[in-house]
Every structure is written in structure tokens, then in C-alpha cells.
Write a protein that holds these residues in place. Structure first.
Motif, mmCIF file in Angstrom:
data_model
loop_
_atom_site.group_PDB
_atom_site.id
_atom_site.type_symbol
_atom_site.label_atom_id
_atom_site.label_comp_id
_atom_site.label_asym_id
_atom_site.label_seq_id
_atom_site.Cartn_x
_atom_site.Cartn_y
_atom_site.Cartn_z
ATOM 1 N N MET A 149 0.859 -1.214 -0.163
ATOM 2 C CA MET A 149 -0.002 -0.007 -0.058
ATOM 3 C C MET A 149 0.883 1.023 -0.011
ATOM 4 O O MET A 149 1.751 1.269 0.844
ATOM 5 N N PRO A 150 0.508 2.302 -0.857
ATOM 6 C CA PRO A 150 1.506 3.351 -0.964
ATOM 7 C C PRO A 150 1.345 4.148 0.488
ATOM 8 O O PRO A 150 0.346 4.236 0.993
ATOM 9 N N THR A 151 2.357 5.161 0.665
ATOM 10 C CA THR A 151 2.388 5.817 1.913
ATOM 11 C C THR A 151 1.724 7.221 1.447
ATOM 12 O O THR A 151 1.714 7.852 0.331
ATOM 13 N N LEU A 152 0.577 7.489 2.407
ATOM 14 C CA LEU A 152 -0.193 8.905 2.235
ATOM 15 C C LEU A 152 0.887 9.928 2.280
ATOM 16 O O LEU A 152 1.538 10.117 3.349
ATOM 17 N N ILE A 153 0.807 10.985 1.188
ATOM 18 C CA ILE A 153 1.707 12.107 1.336
ATOM 19 C C ILE A 153 1.028 13.524 1.499
ATOM 20 O O ILE A 153 1.716 14.517 1.467
ATOM 21 N N ALA A 154 -0.493 13.376 0.926
ATOM 22 C CA ALA A 154 -1.206 14.462 0.755
ATOM 23 C C ALA A 154 -2.701 14.283 0.998
ATOM 24 O O ALA A 154 -3.351 13.408 0.559
ATOM 25 N N VAL A 155 -3.227 15.508 1.334
ATOM 26 C CA VAL A 155 -4.840 15.697 1.268
ATOM 27 C C VAL A 155 -5.209 16.684 0.192
ATOM 28 O O VAL A 155 -4.772 17.815 0.152
ATOM 29 N N ASP A 156 -6.150 15.998 -0.674
ATOM 30 C CA ASP A 156 -6.658 16.856 -1.963
ATOM 31 C C ASP A 156 -8.043 17.539 -1.799
ATOM 32 O O ASP A 156 -8.530 17.063 -0.702
ATOM 33 N N PRO A 157 -8.488 18.190 -2.424
ATOM 34 C CA PRO A 157 -9.818 18.845 -2.339
ATOM 35 C C PRO A 157 -10.772 17.712 -2.294
ATOM 36 O O PRO A 157 -10.734 16.443 -2.800
ATOM 37 N N PRO A 158 -12.089 18.206 -1.614
ATOM 38 C CA PRO A 158 -13.106 17.052 -1.486
ATOM 39 C C PRO A 158 -13.538 16.569 -2.834
ATOM 40 O O PRO A 158 -13.580 17.554 -3.919
ATOM 41 N N ALA A 210 -10.895 12.178 4.602
ATOM 42 C CA ALA A 210 -9.890 12.180 5.356
ATOM 43 C C ALA A 210 -10.281 11.659 6.796
ATOM 44 O O ALA A 210 -11.365 12.152 7.334
ATOM 45 N N THR A 211 -9.520 11.011 7.487
ATOM 46 C CA THR A 211 -9.809 10.574 8.853
ATOM 47 C C THR A 211 -9.282 11.685 9.935
ATOM 48 O O THR A 211 -8.299 12.344 9.482
ATOM 49 N N PRO A 212 -9.412 11.723 11.049
ATOM 50 C CA PRO A 212 -9.298 12.575 12.134
ATOM 51 C C PRO A 212 -7.462 12.453 11.959
ATOM 52 O O PRO A 212 -6.844 13.373 12.318
ATOM 53 N N GLN A 213 -7.054 11.348 12.098
ATOM 54 C CA GLN A 213 -5.726 11.085 12.164
ATOM 55 C C GLN A 213 -4.970 11.797 10.853
ATOM 56 O O GLN A 213 -3.862 12.244 10.867
ATOM 57 N N ASP A 214 -5.647 11.784 9.623
ATOM 58 C CA ASP A 214 -4.812 12.343 8.578
ATOM 59 C C ASP A 214 -5.185 13.877 8.666
ATOM 60 O O ASP A 214 -4.240 14.677 8.332
ATOM 61 N N ILE A 215 -6.306 14.398 9.191
ATOM 62 C CA ILE A 215 -6.213 15.845 9.522
ATOM 63 C C ILE A 215 -5.089 16.378 10.513
ATOM 64 O O ILE A 215 -4.470 17.228 10.417
ATOM 65 N N ALA A 216 -4.942 15.514 11.753
ATOM 66 C CA ALA A 216 -3.860 15.560 12.417
ATOM 67 C C ALA A 216 -2.583 15.794 11.877
ATOM 68 O O ALA A 216 -1.775 16.541 12.243
ATOM 69 N N ALA A 217 -2.080 14.918 10.997
ATOM 70 C CA ALA A 217 -1.014 14.830 10.248
ATOM 71 C C ALA A 217 -0.823 16.077 9.329
ATOM 72 O O ALA A 217 0.293 16.772 9.312
ATOM 73 N N LEU A 218 -1.904 16.399 8.956
ATOM 74 C CA LEU A 218 -1.867 17.776 7.892
ATOM 75 C C LEU A 218 -1.499 18.849 8.771
ATOM 76 O O LEU A 218 -0.903 19.555 8.455
ATOM 77 N N LEU A 219 -2.118 18.950 10.075
ATOM 78 C CA LEU A 219 -1.735 20.239 10.846
ATOM 79 C C LEU A 219 -0.576 20.243 11.420
ATOM 80 O O LEU A 219 -0.045 21.242 11.629
ATOM 81 N N ASN A 220 0.050 19.041 11.521
ATOM 82 C CA ASN A 220 1.530 18.883 12.255
ATOM 83 C C ASN A 220 2.480 18.649 10.993
ATOM 84 O O ASN A 220 3.586 18.053 11.056
ATOM 85 N N ASP A 221 2.283 19.128 9.665
ATOM 86 C CA ASP A 221 3.018 19.382 8.604
ATOM 87 C C ASP A 221 3.708 17.710 8.030
ATOM 88 O O ASP A 221 4.686 17.700 7.722
ATOM 89 N N ARG A 222 2.902 16.811 8.536
ATOM 90 C CA ARG A 222 3.313 15.366 7.867
ATOM 91 C C ARG A 222 2.613 14.897 6.835
ATOM 92 O O ARG A 222 2.964 14.035 6.162
ATOM 93 N N LEU A 223 1.680 15.573 6.307
ATOM 94 C CA LEU A 223 0.869 15.442 5.067
ATOM 95 C C LEU A 223 0.730 16.987 4.407
ATOM 96 O O LEU A 223 0.749 18.042 5.064
ATOM 97 N N HIS A 224 1.018 16.946 3.054
ATOM 98 C CA HIS A 224 0.993 18.459 2.506
ATOM 99 C C HIS A 224 -0.568 18.502 2.187
ATOM 100 O O HIS A 224 -1.371 17.787 1.968
#
Length: 92
Positions: free
Chosen positions: A1-10, A28-42
Motif C-alpha cells: 500500500m502506498p504511503t499517504l503524502i497529501a490531502v486533496d480537495p473534496p 480524510a480521517t481525524p488522524q489524516d487531519i492531525a498529520a496535515l496540521l502537524n506538517d506530516r501531510l501536504h
């Protein structure tokens, strides 16, 4: 499974969203949003995120002693309630 690297538009259905490298904001899951806020996802959403944090402060304590109690993120009629420890910035 690929590594998640970004959150795109709805609703995005690009190749990266299909293969799992990106996730559309509305999936996006709450964990995805937390990673986005913490600069772990683009952030490819092009949208502003509204982050509301409620702090708990013990009697007689100072603001510097306050700890996050609840964290809520709202964006484009979507919302996520995050675990405060997931939303806290990582040590640098």
C-alpha cells in the motif's frame, strides 16, 4: 500500500487519490487531519482550515500550565474532532 503524502480537495478522483498516495478531504480521517496540521501531510486542498482548541486549566494554574482538552477542525462544511495528543505539535 502506498504511503499517504497529501490531502486533496473534496471529491477528488485523481490518480494519486485512487492509488492511495493522496486522500480527498471528504474522506480524510481525524488522524489524516492531525498529520496535515502537524506538517506530516501536504495540504493540496486550497481551503482554509478552522481549528478550535479548548484548553483545560486547573484552579490556580497559569495559562502556561493549560493542556488541550478538545480540538475541532472545520473546513468546507466538514468537521473532525481530534484527540488532543494527536493534534499537538511534534517536538522539533
Amino acid at each position: 500500500m502506498p504511503t499517504l503524502i497529501a490531502v486533496d480537495p473534496p471529491g477528488c478522483g485523481c490518480t494519486e487519490c485512487i492509488t492511495g498516495q493522496y486522500v480527498p478531504l471528504d474522506r480524510a480521517t481525524p488522524q489524516d487531519i492531525a498529520a496535515l496540521l502537524n506538517d506530516r501531510l501536504h495540504n493540496h486542498t486550497g481551503a482554509a482550515l478552522r481549528v478550535t482548541v479548548v484548553y483545560a486549566l486547573s484552579p490556580g494554574g497559569a495559562l502556561t500550565d493549560a493542556v488541550p482538552d478538545t480540538v475541532r477542525v472545520d473546513c468546507q462544511e466538514l468537521s473532525w474532532d481530534l484527540e488532543p495528543h494527536h493534534a499537538a505539535p511534534r517536538e522539533r
